[in-house]
Design a protein around this motif. Structure first.
Motif, PDB file in Angstrom:
ATOM      1  N   ILE A  32       0.926  -1.116   0.015  1.00 11.56           N
ATOM      2  CA  ILE A  32       0.077   0.114  -0.068  1.00 11.56           C
ATOM      3  C   ILE A  32       0.941   1.262  -0.271  1.00 11.56           C
ATOM      4  O   ILE A  32       1.694   1.301   0.819  1.00 11.56           O
ATOM      5  CB  ILE A  32      -0.934   0.073   1.187  1.00 11.56           C
ATOM      6  CG1 ILE A  32      -1.809  -1.340   0.973  1.00 11.56           C
ATOM      7  CG2 ILE A  32      -1.890   1.197   1.361  1.00 11.56           C
ATOM      8  CD1 ILE A  32      -2.675  -1.540   2.273  1.00 11.56           C
ATOM      9  N   TRP A  79      -4.468   6.527  -1.027  1.00 15.79           N
ATOM     10  CA  TRP A  79      -3.531   5.470  -0.727  1.00 15.79           C
ATOM     11  C   TRP A  79      -4.079   4.147  -1.872  1.00 15.79           C
ATOM     12  O   TRP A  79      -5.146   3.805  -1.719  1.00 15.79           O
ATOM     13  CB  TRP A  79      -3.843   5.104   0.637  1.00 15.79           C
ATOM     14  CG  TRP A  79      -3.239   5.923   1.511  1.00 15.79           C
ATOM     15  CD1 TRP A  79      -3.712   7.193   2.087  1.00 15.79           C
ATOM     16  CD2 TRP A  79      -1.874   6.027   2.056  1.00 15.79           C
ATOM     17  NE1 TRP A  79      -2.954   8.108   2.815  1.00 15.79           N
ATOM     18  CE2 TRP A  79      -1.678   7.308   2.593  1.00 15.79           C
ATOM     19  CE3 TRP A  79      -0.827   5.225   2.025  1.00 15.79           C
ATOM     20  CZ2 TRP A  79      -0.605   7.547   3.382  1.00 15.79           C
ATOM     21  CZ3 TRP A  79       0.376   5.581   2.724  1.00 15.79           C
ATOM     22  CH2 TRP A  79       0.660   6.801   3.385  1.00 15.79           C
ATOM     23  N   ILE A  81      -3.511   0.261  -3.054  1.00 13.65           N
ATOM     24  CA  ILE A  81      -3.167  -1.097  -2.895  1.00 13.65           C
ATOM     25  C   ILE A  81      -2.620  -1.672  -4.150  1.00 13.65           C
ATOM     26  O   ILE A  81      -3.251  -1.588  -5.187  1.00 13.65           O
ATOM     27  CB  ILE A  81      -4.008  -1.962  -2.027  1.00 13.65           C
ATOM     28  CG1 ILE A  81      -3.471  -3.280  -1.691  1.00 13.65           C
ATOM     29  CG2 ILE A  81      -5.371  -2.234  -2.746  1.00 13.65           C
ATOM     30  CD1 ILE A  81      -4.265  -3.947  -0.428  1.00 13.65           C
ATOM     31  N   LEU A 121      -6.654  -3.032   3.371  1.00 15.33           N
ATOM     32  CA  LEU A 121      -6.509  -1.687   2.770  1.00 15.33           C
ATOM     33  C   LEU A 121      -7.478  -0.607   3.712  1.00 15.33           C
ATOM     34  O   LEU A 121      -6.937   0.434   3.809  1.00 15.33           O
ATOM     35  CB  LEU A 121      -7.077  -1.808   1.464  1.00 15.33           C
ATOM     36  CG  LEU A 121      -7.293  -0.436   0.907  1.00 15.33           C
ATOM     37  CD1 LEU A 121      -6.132   0.399   0.604  1.00 15.33           C
ATOM     38  CD2 LEU A 121      -7.806  -0.567  -0.662  1.00 15.33           C
TER      39      LEU A 121
END
Length: 188
Positions: A32, A79, A81, A121
């Motif tokens: 991530i 963010w 993943i 996540l």
């Protein structure tokens, strides 16, 4: 088309101790990473890849300049993943006044759903929401993290939010006229 019912739930955490982390961390092939350079093109790709089949349409009509303006605000973070270098989903944080952070978008690309990485996540996204002011000193410390989901989202969405410690604070039901989903390739 016939009208159906759409239910929207708003959920919140009011303390970082409310977070119940996902069990197990995926292997080293899962990473991530924060997308630190605001990129309307990349964000639009993530938005359509994740939300195309679950009726995410509110941003589809935005211009590139509007995307850039949204992404360029202090504290907005994306963010992502990755599974072996391939974007598999994302979480977008949207700071609001008085230490409130909304997880405005969260989800996985359809091919990556059901692989037990969504909880990881979401856990990381929540942790990043609580620590947002550490990366953005001009923001107030986070005192509340919230999000909304609806009955159009995937069947794992609400259970994931509840397992992570979110509590429902509002439920709204309204008539909804279903339309075909735009898919990951709107206009194609």
């Amino acid at each position: 088309m016939s009208t159906t019912t759409l239910t929207t739930w708003s959920l919140e955490m009011t303390s970082p101790t409310d977070l119940v982390p996902s069990v197990g961390v995926p292997g080293p092939e899962i990473r991530i990473v924060r997308s630190e350079v605001p990129s309307p093109e990349f964000s639009r790709f993530l938005y359509t890849a994740v939300g195309g089949d679950i009726h995410w349409t509110d941003r589809l009509g935005l211009t590139r300049a509007q995307w850039a303006q949204l992404l360029g605000r202090p504290g907005v973070e994306t963010w992502v993943i990755y599974d072996r270098g391939t974007p598999a989903g994302y979480v977008e944080l949207d700071p609001q006044p008085d230490g409130v952070v909304e997880i405005i978008y969260f989800g996985l690309v359809p091919e990556f759903r059901g692989r037990r990485i969504g909880g990881h996540l979401l856990t990381v996204g929540i942790e990043k929401a609580w620590s947002l002011a550490e990366r953005w000193p001009e923001l107030s410390p986070t005192r509340r993290v919230w999000l909304h989901t609806c009955s159009l989202d995937g069947p794992a969405a609400m259970p994931n939010y509840v397992r992570r410690g979110f509590k429902v604070f509002r439920e709204e039901t309204e008539p909804y006229e279903p339309t075909p989903t735009p898919g990951s390739w709107p206009g194609a």
